[in-house]
Design an enzyme around this catalytic site. Structure first.
Site, PDB file in Angstrom:
ATOM      1  N   ARG A 179     119.500  39.810  40.641  1.00 37.43           N
ATOM      2  CA  ARG A 179     118.970  38.754  39.776  1.00 37.43           C
ATOM      3  C   ARG A 179     118.483  37.624  40.676  1.00 37.43           C
ATOM      4  O   ARG A 179     118.673  37.640  41.890  1.00 37.43           O
ATOM      5  CB  ARG A 179     119.978  38.296  38.702  1.00 37.43           C
ATOM      6  CG  ARG A 179     121.441  38.429  38.971  1.00 37.43           C
ATOM      7  CD  ARG A 179     122.026  37.477  39.946  1.00 37.43           C
ATOM      8  NE  ARG A 179     121.565  36.132  39.727  1.00 37.43           N
ATOM      9  CZ  ARG A 179     121.461  35.221  40.631  1.00 37.43           C
ATOM     10  NH1 ARG A 179     121.790  35.491  41.900  1.00 37.43           N
ATOM     11  NH2 ARG A 179     121.030  34.014  40.380  1.00 37.43           N
ATOM     12  N   GLY A 180     117.835  36.628  40.037  1.00 43.25           N
ATOM     13  CA  GLY A 180     117.210  35.561  40.833  1.00 43.25           C
ATOM     14  C   GLY A 180     115.770  35.970  41.134  1.00 43.25           C
ATOM     15  O   GLY A 180     115.503  37.121  41.518  1.00 43.25           O
ATOM     16  N   ARG A 189     112.286  42.326  32.790  1.00 39.28           N
ATOM     17  CA  ARG A 189     112.737  40.995  32.327  1.00 39.28           C
ATOM     18  C   ARG A 189     111.485  40.124  32.196  1.00 39.28           C
ATOM     19  O   ARG A 189     110.561  40.246  33.001  1.00 39.28           O
ATOM     20  CB  ARG A 189     113.722  40.334  33.318  1.00 39.28           C
ATOM     21  CG  ARG A 189     115.120  40.931  33.300  1.00 39.28           C
ATOM     22  CD  ARG A 189     116.090  40.138  34.202  1.00 39.28           C
ATOM     23  NE  ARG A 189     116.613  38.940  33.562  1.00 39.28           N
ATOM     24  CZ  ARG A 189     117.409  38.063  34.171  1.00 39.28           C
ATOM     25  NH1 ARG A 189     117.755  38.232  35.438  1.00 39.28           N
ATOM     26  NH2 ARG A 189     117.846  36.986  33.532  1.00 39.28           N
ATOM     27  N   GLN A 233     126.897  32.399  37.231  1.00 40.19           N
ATOM     28  CA  GLN A 233     126.315  32.647  38.560  1.00 40.19           C
ATOM     29  C   GLN A 233     126.717  31.570  39.562  1.00 40.19           C
ATOM     30  O   GLN A 233     126.784  31.828  40.754  1.00 40.19           O
ATOM     31  CB  GLN A 233     124.775  32.708  38.473  1.00 40.19           C
ATOM     32  CG  GLN A 233     124.228  33.925  37.754  1.00 40.19           C
ATOM     33  CD  GLN A 233     123.965  33.635  36.298  1.00 40.19           C
ATOM     34  OE1 GLN A 233     124.717  32.895  35.667  1.00 40.19           O
ATOM     35  NE2 GLN A 233     122.921  34.217  35.748  1.00 40.19           N
ATOM     36  N   ASP A 278     112.558  30.290  38.063  1.00 40.26           N
ATOM     37  CA  ASP A 278     112.104  31.661  37.795  1.00 40.26           C
ATOM     38  C   ASP A 278     110.596  31.738  37.597  1.00 40.26           C
ATOM     39  O   ASP A 278     109.994  32.794  37.755  1.00 40.26           O
ATOM     40  CB  ASP A 278     112.819  32.221  36.570  1.00 40.26           C
ATOM     41  CG  ASP A 278     114.242  32.526  36.948  1.00 40.26           C
ATOM     42  OD1 ASP A 278     115.060  31.591  36.946  1.00 40.26           O
ATOM     43  OD2 ASP A 278     114.518  33.681  37.299  1.00 40.26           O
ATOM     44  N   ASN A 332     113.872  27.531  34.521  1.00 42.97           N
ATOM     45  CA  ASN A 332     115.042  27.913  35.324  1.00 42.97           C
ATOM     46  C   ASN A 332     116.204  28.158  34.373  1.00 42.97           C
ATOM     47  O   ASN A 332     116.093  27.979  33.156  1.00 42.97           O
ATOM     48  CB  ASN A 332     115.369  26.836  36.367  1.00 42.97           C
ATOM     49  CG  ASN A 332     116.387  27.325  37.396  1.00 42.97           C
ATOM     50  OD1 ASN A 332     116.247  28.428  37.933  1.00 42.97           O
ATOM     51  ND2 ASN A 332     117.412  26.543  37.669  1.00 42.97           N
ATOM     52  N   LYS A 333     117.322  28.560  34.936  1.00 43.33           N
ATOM     53  CA  LYS A 333     118.503  28.924  34.145  1.00 43.33           C
ATOM     54  C   LYS A 333     118.813  27.876  33.085  1.00 43.33           C
ATOM     55  O   LYS A 333     118.718  26.663  33.340  1.00 43.33           O
ATOM     56  CB  LYS A 333     119.677  29.117  35.117  1.00 43.33           C
ATOM     57  CG  LYS A 333     120.991  29.518  34.495  1.00 43.33           C
ATOM     58  CD  LYS A 333     120.904  30.751  33.632  1.00 43.33           C
ATOM     59  CE  LYS A 333     120.323  31.971  34.326  1.00 43.33           C
ATOM     60  NZ  LYS A 333     119.991  33.066  33.371  1.00 43.33           N
TER      61      LYS A 333
HETATM   62  O1  MRU Z   1     119.401  35.077  35.118  1.00 43.76           O
HETATM   63  P1  MRU Z   1     119.304  34.911  36.607  1.00 43.76           P
HETATM   64  O2  MRU Z   1     120.622  34.891  37.299  1.00 43.76           O
HETATM   65  O3  MRU Z   1     118.338  35.920  37.214  1.00 43.76           O
HETATM   66  O4  MRU Z   1     118.666  33.479  36.800  1.00 43.76           O
HETATM   67  C1  MRU Z   1     118.451  33.008  38.092  1.00 43.76           C
HETATM   68  C2  MRU Z   1     118.033  31.602  38.139  1.00 43.76           C
HETATM   69  O5  MRU Z   1     117.872  30.949  37.141  1.00 43.76           O
HETATM   70  C3  MRU Z   1     117.751  31.025  39.500  1.00 43.76           C
HETATM   71  O6  MRU Z   1     117.983  29.657  39.497  1.00 43.76           O
HETATM   72  C4  MRU Z   1     116.282  31.263  39.850  1.00 43.76           C
HETATM   73  O7  MRU Z   1     115.939  32.620  39.740  1.00 43.76           O
HETATM   74  C5  MRU Z   1     115.969  30.793  41.200  1.00 43.76           C
HETATM   75  S1  MRU Z   1     116.431  32.031  42.398  1.00 43.76           S
HETATM   76  C6  MRU Z   1     116.127  31.510  43.941  1.00 43.76           C
END
Ligand code: MRU
Length: 370
Positions: free
Chosen positions: A53-54, A94, A207, A248, A258-259
């Protein structure tokens, strides 16, 4: 990055160059398990279930997914049509991280030129590897630029601890090396600056508490896990000097997906005059969309991720229900922080303001979209 003295990346090829291997991030920090991704279904499962993920890592995994698709297409009478269909499936795994589409398109653009199955396999392997190396270098450069912000605050505070808040995991686990938001932290620590990181736990999948805390701990960086809602309080009391998060997908006009919960941190930062920076490689910019709040697709995940929580009990990883069984839950995985709340972007080309002109000045070759 080093884990217990060993060079470790969240994705790699096996020694014979045939199998894609990833750290299963669902099981960290309690178990360190490596999974083989052998089929395109494995790749899609890994992205959807958040084994990986990320944004940057999703992009690199997608790139290696194209390699897996090329391997599995070999010898079929319809091999190119099959390969193309598999790449399309990877792209849909995704919706929010634009690196997914970017990674697939970059590798397929090269593979498409090849005449036979063997050449396609080789080309995909090489291109995916190049993307992985480039993303590692991008994060290194983000660290080099971003550390200047930390150094300036440290100078202003006469060497006293710089407190940085981050959300989710935008560390090397989400990238290849260094991370995006964490790269300036690693660079600052390695230069001997006194830093302390407030790590948002980042419900529902934690996370921050699971991954960012693990990463920082392995590097020896002082950190404290806080509940997602603590940031506003910390900022009101002068306990945060700087916020750095990842993203993202960021529109070329500066809106940042972002998250979930990032937007609330940006609001609190603005209310308390705390600088709010977003660190990203160019692969995370969306050069087409203009209005992030309206147009960036926001993933909605299984509500059970909200209703259950995972942890360690008597040495075993377990999931427990935290809500009344009959209560509904909703699970929006990301939110969008409008450009006006962002102090600046830290990219591999330098730091810029969060507006279309400043972004265009850093990436003039993307000129068509401005
Ligand atoms: O749902 P995730 O864990 O894939 O979300 C990740 C994030 O929101 C990160 O902050 C983002 O991808 C930046 S990664 C360098």
């Amino acid at each position: 990055m080093k884990v217990d003295g060993r060079d470790t990346r969240p994705i790699r090829l096996s020694g014979d160059g045939k199998t894609v291997q990833v750290i299963d991030q669902r099981r960290l920090p309690h178990e360190f398990v490596v999974l083989d991704l052998v089929t395109v279904d494995d790749v899609i499962m890994a992205i959807q279930e958040m084994v990986v993920r990320g944004a940057p890592l999703i992009g690199v995994t997608a790139a290696y997914g194209v390699f897996v698709a090329a391997l599995n297409a070999e010898g079929r009478s319809d091999s190119f049509a099959y390969f193309s269909g598999e790449c399309k499936r990877i792209k849909a795994a995704r919706p929010t991280a634009i690196n997914l589409i970017w990674g697939v398109e970059r590798v397929t653009a090269v593979v498409r030129e090849m005449r036979d199955d063997a050449a396609r396999i080789d080309a995909a392997r090489v291109e995916a590897g190049l993307i992985a190396e480039a993303e590692a270098e991008n994060c290194h450069l983000i660290g080099e630029y971003g550390v200047e912000i930390v150094e300036a605050i440290s100078r202003r505070k006469k060497g006293k601890t710089v407190h940085i808040l981050t959300h989710c995991n935008a560390g090397w686990l989400a990238c290849i090396e260094y991370g995006t938001a964490t790269a300036p932290m690693y660079a600052a620590f390695d230069r001997g600056l006194d830093i302390h990181i407030w790590v948002d736990e980042t419900r529902p999948l934690n996370q921050g508490a699971r991954l960012t805390a693990w990463e920082l701990g392995k590097h020896g960086i002082d950190h404290t896990i806080v509940t997602d809602n603590a940031g506003g309080h910390l900022m009101q009391h002068g306990m945060v000097d700087l916020v750095i998060v990842g993203t993202d997908r960021t529109t070329h006009t500066g809106d940042v997906a972002n998250k979930i919960g990032t937007y609330l941190k940006a609001l609190a930062a603005r209310d308390n005059q705390v600088p709010f920076y977003v660190a990203l490689p160019s692969s995370t910019f969306d050069w087409e969309l203009k209005d992030g709040v309206k147009d960036i697709p926001i993933e909605e995940r299984d509500p059970d991720e909200v209703r259950y929580v995972q942890g360690l009990e008597n040495g075993a990883v377990k999931k427990v229900m935290i809500s009344p069984p009959e209560s509904k839950a909703a699970n929006y995985a990301f939110d969008v922080t409008p450009a006006r709340l962002v102090t600046g972007f830290i990219t591999e080309r330098g730091i810029c303001k969060a507006d279309a002109e400043a972004i265009a000045a850093l990436f003039p070759e993307k000129g068509d979209c401005f």
